[in-house]
Design an enzyme around this catalytic site. Structure first.
Site, mmCIF file in Angstrom:
data_model
loop_
_atom_site.group_PDB
_atom_site.id
_atom_site.type_symbol
_atom_site.label_atom_id
_atom_site.label_comp_id
_atom_site.label_asym_id
_atom_site.label_seq_id
_atom_site.Cartn_x
_atom_site.Cartn_y
_atom_site.Cartn_z
ATOM 1 N N GLY A 102 0.651 -1.258 -0.131
ATOM 2 C CA GLY A 102 0.109 -0.110 0.087
ATOM 3 C C GLY A 102 0.987 1.093 -0.034
ATOM 4 O O GLY A 102 2.281 1.170 0.132
ATOM 5 N N ALA A 105 2.749 1.780 3.513
ATOM 6 C CA ALA A 105 3.907 1.193 3.316
ATOM 7 C C ALA A 105 5.167 1.497 2.636
ATOM 8 O O ALA A 105 6.154 1.928 2.915
ATOM 9 C CB ALA A 105 3.562 -0.273 3.062
ATOM 10 N N HIS A 271 0.084 9.327 14.145
ATOM 11 C CA HIS A 271 1.564 9.802 13.711
ATOM 12 C C HIS A 271 1.971 10.941 14.276
ATOM 13 O O HIS A 271 3.186 11.164 14.316
ATOM 14 C CB HIS A 271 1.642 9.531 12.273
ATOM 15 C CG HIS A 271 1.287 10.567 11.249
ATOM 16 N ND1 HIS A 271 -0.191 10.749 11.085
ATOM 17 C CD2 HIS A 271 1.875 11.652 10.853
ATOM 18 C CE1 HIS A 271 -0.198 12.047 9.946
ATOM 19 N NE2 HIS A 271 1.112 12.365 9.988
ATOM 20 N N HIS A 334 -4.819 13.945 16.084
ATOM 21 C CA HIS A 334 -3.844 14.616 15.950
ATOM 22 C C HIS A 334 -3.334 15.519 17.129
ATOM 23 O O HIS A 334 -2.681 15.999 17.813
ATOM 24 C CB HIS A 334 -3.108 15.248 14.557
ATOM 25 C CG HIS A 334 -3.174 13.945 13.656
ATOM 26 N ND1 HIS A 334 -3.012 12.629 13.812
ATOM 27 C CD2 HIS A 334 -3.634 14.142 12.144
ATOM 28 C CE1 HIS A 334 -2.819 11.968 12.822
ATOM 29 N NE2 HIS A 334 -3.353 12.808 11.448
#
Ligand code: BG6
Length: 859
Positions: A102, A105, A271, A334
């Protein structure tokens, strides 16, 4: 995957295919016994993956000669046992990247795994990396080979050495088609064989889910049933957002996953927690405790801005974006994570994941609930057209999904009470930048002329701390501290001072005004997080409790905004000041009016201020009618005038206030515009109360507290909440709460005659908590009664009609179109309190005044 016959430099290939590598530079060995090199030795026919699939990825039926392949593997690895046992390894770690072909990745995860290998392989662990996906073996191998070829080393690694390290990593990495439950069983067996025959001890398995959430359950079931490592080894599953769409769906997803994995096994990635500047917030607060101790609170912080601006729009992703929008996509996760890192109490030991998580959870719990007015929404103009195109919607389709949001958040705790936290994010804005900015109050006056102010000496220059997440003018992550605050301490091995950048200005100041630091080595967020997964640092991930706390906070706002029309903006620099917003109290609004919203057709629309306050009679008492704003202003003025008169005459003013939504703007008006109000001599009473604890958001007292009490200065002993919560139970007759309140009134209010009682009128004709067909409180001696409401919460406490009618003045506030019918009806009925309790309001010697807005009065 590209086939290699020879190993790279720095490795000694044994004659049997398992490798013992000596990493001279790292000073330690890294050992791997990976299936890929073995299968390569055996040729493609013996590759277990290839044996099961044709080159076009179609299933061919059972594997060919599986027993033979295994025997060979066993034989080869057994032969190596001796040499492997010589190494002192703490264990072997298998990383299984699901969705290995993907986008995520390709862009980040393989690089992150390579970094993990570089950081850890020399330190007692051996690794194997299994890229897995539904893609056919051939295509998957080709994809992974290409990605591996593009991996990069840190800047300080020489090209030769980099090639060598990449070679090592490539040999440890293999692609496998992973679809059926048999595939998972086979994967687990291969890992076991690899570990066992390499003479290794299995330390753990990491399954990284880089797949859409609908695939989670199947994969989770397969891992749980056939891919768990044996006793003594850990399992870590890494999950990517979205983790639900609202509180309910997040809960369902969490429950589902909870059926397969233990909490400590799940690593939910946000993230932003891996962005270097964000990951530095707690260590920075920790290392600068002494300097920050006196600064990090409402006494010194003026506001906190948590910002993520993007120039890209949602084109190509509208099917995802339509469902989520900017609040779910960015603010709920986030920006909220960042907010908690700034706001949480700092644990004594920030290296304890458990304490960090506990403190963070407390910060979540201190978030004050949001209201519709806490947010402004926007949508870039091209968005609806993109959705129509990408999702084949009809020409008439207009999306309400916000692509821009500004939200004002407050925390209800002693450290942060009153400090605005501004969260803002949007697509198609003028720049790409992310930062957290803590702006400190400035209470100094500088006598020298401002030309002589020197950055590190003048207290009059702005004082700020900025965690610069990235992009923007600086172009890299950074930590900035105004020189007139303090010289911060940062770990010199990972953060270095930023060189001079003449002409660069940030947040209105030249860069030279700041102590500025940037990472010694810039690292992508995923590399940081993959390392933390490996080290089991749960505090860098979102636990189920945190996730639900965050959705619990955002879901009511999302619900209330579901039908809100976002302000359209052109995108980029053309946005001008269209999206600027400002706040007052708990409300946020765009600074500029949008002209077309005020003027719907040709000709100027009537402005509210163009109307006069209308005076008339209603039920034979004075009626004041106006547009809502004027009406509230007039009522607030009248209350203040009554208060000033009462204090002048009697020394005190006894005011009884109703609950519900109508008085909220009145409370806000009194709180923010009535500086001459004699609060110090005012006693505040409740007209009625719901039988819930006083801290419950449904409690009338809580409303009063939120919208009025916390903004004014009333002596505590002048505040009289109704005692609905006694002996740990609610409104129990035997606790005599109503009688207690009545005694308090008799004791403090002369003649039990309030100076002013503020009432409302329900759509069923109820007033206070006196409801139609409920006999109590309409007549008799009792001053305060327990009553029953037709809607939740059913139990109430209320002033009785006789007590209300003893007041010197009663004001009834009626607002909104929903009240139109009852207003009409009540205007015609006589004295029938059993049917319409409001019709029983008629002060015996005081004055009754009706305050109705035009919608309620004229429809
Ligand atoms: C993602 C959002 O989580 O974060 C995207 O889904 C957004 O909409 C992205 O663009 C921003 O991340 P970064 O790392 O580019 O700031």
């Amino acid at each position: 995957m590209e086939r290699r016959q020879s190993d790279g430099p720095g490795q000694t290939r044994t004659s049997h295919g398992c490798k013992q590598r000596f990493e001279a530079e790292r000073g330690g060995p890294a050992i791997a016994c990976s299936p890929t090199p073995i299968s390569r030795l055996l040729g493609s026919e013996s590759d277990p993956d290839q044996a099961a699939h044709s080159t076009d990825g179609q299933e061919r039926g059972p594997r060919r000669h599986p027993g033979c392949w295994k025997m060979l593997t066993v034989a080869m690895c057994m032969a190596l046992l001796g040499c492997l046992q010589a190494q002192e390894l703490r264990g072997h770690v298998s990383v299984i990247l699901l969705g290995a072909t993907g986008d995520l990745a390709r862009k980040y995860l393989w690089q992150g795994l390579f970094q993990l290998y570089l950081d850890e392989a020399g330190k007692d662990y051996s690794f194997s990396f299994h890229g897995a996906a539904l893609t056919s073996t051939k295509q998957g191998q080709a994809f992974v080979a290409k990605v591996l070829e593009s991996l990069s080393c840190p800047e300080d690694v020489a090209p030769d050495r980099c090639a060598e390290l990449k070679g090592q990593f490539q040999r440890l990495s293999a692609y496998r088609h992973l679809a059926t439950s048999e595939d998972y069983v086979a994967l687990s067996k291969d890992i076991e064989a690899q570990v066992q025959h390499g003479g290794l001890r299995e330390a753990g398995r990491i399954f990284y889910f880089s797949v859409p959430p609908f695939a989670y359950a199947d994969i989770a079931r397969n891992i749980n049933s056939s891919c768990r490592p044996g006793p003594g080894a850990w399992l870590r599953v890494v999950l990517e957002k979205p983790f639900g769409h609202d509180h309910l769906s997040a809960q369902q997803l969490a429950t589902e996953l909870g059926g397969f994995f233990r909490e400590e096994e799940m690593y939910r990635v946000d993230h932003y927690l891996g962005k270097q500047a964000v990951a530095q917030i707690l260590p920075f607060r920790d290392q600068n405790r002494k300097a920050l101790d006196g600064l990090w609170s409402r006494h010194h912080v003026e506001r906190v801005e948590i910002i993520m601006k993007e120039t890209v729009d949602a084109e190509g992703r509208t099917s995802f974006y339509e469902e989520y929008g900017v609040i779910r996509d960015v603010l709920q996760n986030h920006l909220t994570e960042v907010l908690t890192l700034v706001a949480m109490e700092l644990p004594h030991n920030i290296s304890s994941s458990e304490s960090v998580l506990q403190h963070k959870l407390r910060a979540f719990r201190a978030l004050r609930g949001l209201q519709k007015g806490s947010a402004v929404l926007g949508q870039y103009q091209a968005y609806s057209e993109q959705v129509r195109r990408e999702q084949q919607r009809p020409d008439s389709f207009r999306s309400l999904t916000p692509t821009f949001a500004g939200v004002l958040v407050h925390m209800d705790n002693l450290r942060w009470e009153g400090v605005p936290f501004i969260l803002m994010s949007g697509k198609a804005l003028d720049e790409r930048v992310g930062y957290v900015r803590i702006l400190f109050r400035n209470q100094a006056y500088c006598v020298l002329s401002d030309e002589r102010w020197v950055a590190d000496q003048s207290q009059c220059l702005p004082r700020q701390i900025v965690f610069y997440i990235g992009h923007g003018e600086l172009g890299s992550p950074a930590v900035l501290v105004s020189r007139n605050l303090f010289r911060p301490s940062l770990p010199s091995e990972s953060w270095k001072e930023l060189g001079a950048r003449p002409g660069l200005r940030l947040f209105g100041r030249p860069l030279s005004d700041f102590y500025a630091y940037r990472p010694v080595r810039e690292q992508d967020a995923y590399s940081v997080l993959i390392s933390r997964i490996f080290h089991g640092r749960k505090d860098s991930f979102v636990t189920t409790e945190h996730l639900l706390a965050s959705w619990g906070f955002w879901t009511p706002l999302l619900d209330s905004l579901a039908h809100e029309v976002p302000r359209l903006y052109p995108g980029g620099a053309e946005n001008g000041h269209l999206l600027d917003f400002e706040f007052g109290g708990a409300q946020l609004c765009f600074s500029q009016q949008q002209p077309e919203q005020l003027v719907p057709g040709p000709g100027p629309a009537p402005m509210p201020s163009g109307f006069q306050v209308l005076k008339a009679k209603y039920r034979e008492s004075p009626l004041i009618s106006a547009w809502p704003e004027e009406l509230i202003a007039k009522l607030a003025d009248d209350i203040e005038a009554t208060a000033v008169r009462a204090v002048r005459r009697f020394g005190t003013f006894h005011l009884a206030l109703s609950g519900g939504s109508s008085p909220v703007p009145l409370f806000q008006q009194l709180a923010t515009r009535h500086y001459g109000f004699p609060w110090a001599h005012t006693h505040l009473w409740l007209v009625d109360e719901r039988c819930v604890p006083l801290w419950d958001p449904e409690s009338n007292f809580q409303h009063l507290q939120t919208h009025l009490l916390q903004h004014i200065r009333v002596p505590y002993y002048n505040i009289h909440p109704m005692p609905v919560h006694l002996h740990q139970r609610l409104c129990a007759e035997e606790d005599q709460g109503a009688q207690t309140y009545a005694s308090e009134i008799s004791a403090l209010v002369a003649n039990s005659s309030f100076d002013l009682v503020l009432l409302g009128m329900g759509a069923d004709g109820h007033t206070a908590s006196l409801f139609p067909q409920s006999p109590s409180g309409l007549d008799g001696e009792q001053l305060v009664v327990l009553t029953e409401s037709p809607s939740r919460p059913f139990q109430r406490m209320s002033l009785s009609l006789p007590l209300i009618n003893r007041a010197r003045k009663v004001a009834v506030l009626v607002m909104g179109r929903v009240k139109r019918e009852i207003t009409m009806l009540v205007s015609r009925v006589g004295h029938e309190p059993k049917k319409w309790p409001i019709s029983g309001v008629l002060p015996s010697s005081g004055q009754l005044v009706w305050y109705m807005d035009y919608e309620a009065f004229l429809g």
